[in-house]
Design an enzyme around this catalytic site. Structure first.
Site: not given
Length: 164
Positions: A89, A96, A98, A129, A134
């Protein structure tokens, strides 16, 4: 972006934001006390990493936790030691940047340090997203590639199976 550090969590670091994000907060059945006891007791059932934003030098504020990853170890009869990332989380305002990738990379580092041959996780089908992230990091979608489906036994069904 400010500097981000990934570290082992302490008892008060993890909250319930993930269930709210996944639209599953009504399914949370454990207390904060149980969560702390299970993750930070003598024999933890899980481990937690937190992502924190470090303050700029000269600032009076301390680090601010903005994300976490909860993982534990499982065993594959095909592959041996495995790490499973149960939850990842990042607070919406920090996505967005990193941070999720840094958590995943740290879990991979822990896995290799512990002699694990693989790193598994699951994602809800609506979270494109996350799936894109992944895959971009090199994960293989086992539903697509191998046709695996995950099942769960819980509550009354478990009691019935156990004869209790």
């Amino acid at each position: 972006m400010a500097s981000v550090r990934i570290r082992e969590a302490k008892g008060g670091d993890c909250g319930d934001e993930l269930a709210e994000f996944e639209n599953l907060s009504d399914q949370v059945k454990i207390s904060e006390e149980a969560l702390r006891a299970d993750g930070f007791g003598e024999n933890p059932f899980y481990h937690c990493l937190v992502a924190e934003i470090l303050p700029a030098s000269g600032k009076l504020l301390g680090p601010c936790v903005v994300g976490y990853g909860i993982y534990y170890f499982i065993y594959s009869t095909w592959k041996g030691r495995t790490i499973y990332l149960e939850d990842i989380y990042v607070m919406p305002e920090y996505r967005g940047q990193g941070i999720g990738s840094k958590i995943i990379k740290k879990v991979a580092e822990v896995a290799l340090d512990k002699g694990c041959s693989q790193f598994r996780l699951a994602v809800l089908d609506w979270n494109q997203r996350a799936m894109d992230l992944y895959k971009a990091l090199g994960a293989q979608d086992l539903t697509e590639a191998e046709g695996w489906h995950f099942f769960r036994f819980e509550g009354e069904v478990m009691r019935k199976l156990a004869g209790k």
